[in-house]
Design a protein around this motif. Structure first.
Motif, mmCIF file in Angstrom:
data_model
loop_
_atom_site.group_PDB
_atom_site.id
_atom_site.type_symbol
_atom_site.label_atom_id
_atom_site.label_comp_id
_atom_site.label_asym_id
_atom_site.label_seq_id
_atom_site.Cartn_x
_atom_site.Cartn_y
_atom_site.Cartn_z
ATOM 1 N N ARG A 269 1.085 -1.041 0.079
ATOM 2 C CA ARG A 269 0.245 -0.330 -0.461
ATOM 3 C C ARG A 269 0.914 1.234 -0.204
ATOM 4 O O ARG A 269 1.986 1.627 0.621
ATOM 5 N N TYR A 270 0.455 2.324 -0.800
ATOM 6 C CA TYR A 270 1.376 3.408 -0.804
ATOM 7 C C TYR A 270 0.555 4.521 -1.657
ATOM 8 O O TYR A 270 -0.879 5.089 -1.541
ATOM 9 N N SER A 271 1.070 6.009 -0.669
ATOM 10 C CA SER A 271 -0.065 6.704 -1.487
ATOM 11 C C SER A 271 0.467 6.971 -2.932
ATOM 12 O O SER A 271 1.135 7.242 -3.399
ATOM 13 N N TYR A 272 -0.171 8.611 -3.128
ATOM 14 C CA TYR A 272 -0.500 8.943 -4.393
ATOM 15 C C TYR A 272 0.879 10.121 -4.251
ATOM 16 O O TYR A 272 -0.257 11.135 -3.697
ATOM 17 N N VAL A 273 1.271 10.080 -5.353
ATOM 18 C CA VAL A 273 2.043 11.106 -5.055
ATOM 19 C C VAL A 273 2.306 11.884 -7.318
ATOM 20 O O VAL A 273 2.457 11.017 -7.730
ATOM 21 N N GLU A 274 1.980 13.265 -7.151
ATOM 22 C CA GLU A 274 1.906 13.720 -8.326
ATOM 23 C C GLU A 274 3.606 13.870 -8.863
ATOM 24 O O GLU A 274 3.522 14.044 -10.211
ATOM 25 N N ASN A 275 3.853 15.134 -8.066
ATOM 26 C CA ASN A 275 5.049 15.865 -8.046
ATOM 27 C C ASN A 275 6.007 15.667 -7.797
ATOM 28 O O ASN A 275 7.341 16.018 -7.682
ATOM 29 N N ILE A 276 6.807 13.979 -6.843
ATOM 30 C CA ILE A 276 7.519 13.304 -6.730
ATOM 31 C C ILE A 276 8.301 12.508 -8.124
ATOM 32 O O ILE A 276 7.473 11.829 -8.084
ATOM 33 N N LYS A 277 8.923 13.118 -8.337
ATOM 34 C CA LYS A 277 9.223 12.682 -9.946
ATOM 35 C C LYS A 277 10.055 11.316 -9.293
ATOM 36 O O LYS A 277 10.682 10.795 -10.686
ATOM 37 N N LYS A 278 11.689 11.665 -8.681
ATOM 38 C CA LYS A 278 12.220 11.029 -8.507
ATOM 39 C C LYS A 278 12.223 10.500 -6.811
ATOM 40 O O LYS A 278 11.928 11.195 -5.928
ATOM 41 N N ILE A 279 12.975 9.458 -6.483
ATOM 42 C CA ILE A 279 13.287 8.668 -5.089
ATOM 43 C C ILE A 279 14.773 9.070 -4.605
ATOM 44 O O ILE A 279 15.373 8.089 -5.257
#
Length: 365
Positions: A269-279
């Motif tokens: 399970r994980y959260s929605y991210v639109e503005n994170i391109k790289k980890i």
């Protein structure tokens, strides 16, 4: 080997002083004077673990989770807790737990998880303060080396990755010995002035008794002058969670796949991210770590791994951080390996075993 000796070894790195207020770490059941034949290490204490300990002649079980956490109001034959206790007492088994001390130590679970993810520049995510003290003492010039060495051997003088840290300045001390004294220098009834070294050094609060004992043992004076100050400094090696950097940035999907493989997760399970391109910067906390999600966000971590995440926790993380629920068991089963490695180095050639009955109570369909 006496149980008390094993406890001292454990608590040298995982002191009970740092456990959370709600916790119940330490000796849960046992006799500190008992001779220990063998040690079995498990995540939880279940009946299978107890039977495994009996079969393998291990009269000490070390778990991560304390199996007695809250007040016991009644015990009745047939109850799960009664049956466990009955089996433990009949077979004279000792039970010790290291829960949040193992979570919060720099030698503990969270740092081990960060290392498993191959993070670099690893630090405690939420370091704790008010755990450090400063000792100030005064001794004759030619005894300063002996006193410092004794204090350092007792655990004083550690700042980050440096040890034997102290500040020293020379001055002139004065005192007058009374009638019922046996002064090391000077004479009874006369004011004496002695060239002395003022020694200042730092130590963790839970070592206070050891530090004072080392000081009194090594100092030549009949009456040793010393002051202890409580410090508000943050302890960089004690606290919740861990944070570090990946060697190379990863795409979100690649990172999710990486985490899923590392922890052998059937689902993630994980959260929605639109503005994170790289980890790149990754924070984590073993067990239920949703409470320090804001810390991970404030430290500008790209991803935060923990367990037992609720719907509204995902809502708080929405488009701020990649929040992953890696599972409570999956985030803490590393305890067994970590404690086994630690004790095997401290007490080699001793019968220490990893339980084959540490399992998750959650199934997936």
């Amino acid at each position: 080997m006496k149980l008390n000796d094993i406890i001292k070894i454990i608590e040298a790195s995982y002191p009970l002083y740092i456990q959370e207020p709600y916790d119940n770490s330490g000796l849960i059941i046992g006799d500190k004077e008992a001779n220990i034949n063998g040690i079995l290490i498990a995540l939880d204490l279940n009946n299978d673990v107890i039977k495994e300990a009996i079969k393998n002649n291990c009269n000490l079980i070390i778990t991560h989770h304390p199996f007695i956490f809250n007040n016991i109001k009644k015990l009745e034959a047939g109850d799960e807790l009664f049956d466990k206790l009955n089996l433990i007492f009949k077979n004279e088994i000792n039970v010790y737990s290291s829960h949040t001390p193992m979570d919060k130590s720099f030698n503990g679970i969270n740092i081990a998880l960060a290392e498993r993810l191959n993070l670099k520049n690893i630090q405690i995510l939420y370091p704790e303060n008010n755990l450090l003290c400063k000792l100030v003492t005064f001794c004759p010039l030619n005894y300063a080396d002996k006193v410092r060495e004794s204090l350092f051997n007792a655990g004083a003088g550690v700042i980050g990755n440096y040890d034997c840290c102290s500040y020293n300045v020379q001055g002139l001390g004065s005192f007058r010995a009374g009638d019922d004294t046996n002064p090391f220098v000077g004479k009874k009834g006369e004011i004496h002035y002695e060239p002395e070294t003022r020694i200042e050094t730092i130590f963790p609060k839970w070592l206070t008794n050891d530090i004072i004992s080392a000081l009194l043992y090594s100092h030549p004076y009949e009456e040793v002058a010393y002051d202890i100050y409580q410090l508000e400094n943050t302890h960089p090696k004690v606290g919740l969670g861990a944070v570090g950097n990946l060697n190379n940035e990863m795409e979100v999907y690649d990172f999710l796949t990486f985490v899923k493989d590392i922890f052998k997760l059937p689902t993630l399970r994980y959260s929605y991210v639109e503005n994170i391109k790289k980890i790149h910067k990754v924070a984590l906390c073993s067990g239920s770590g949703a409470d320090i999600l804001p810390i991970a966000i404030n430290q500008k971590a790209d991803a935060y791994l923990t367990a037992d995440i609720k719907y509204h926790d995902f809502q708080k993380a929405h488009n701020k951080i990649l929040l992953l629920d890696i599972g409570h068991y999956e985030s803490e089963i590393i305890f067994v390996e970590k404690m086994y490695d630690y004790l095997s180095k401290k007490i080699p050639n001793f019968a220490i075993q990893k339980s084959e009955n540490s399992y998750s109570f959650i199934n997936f369909f």
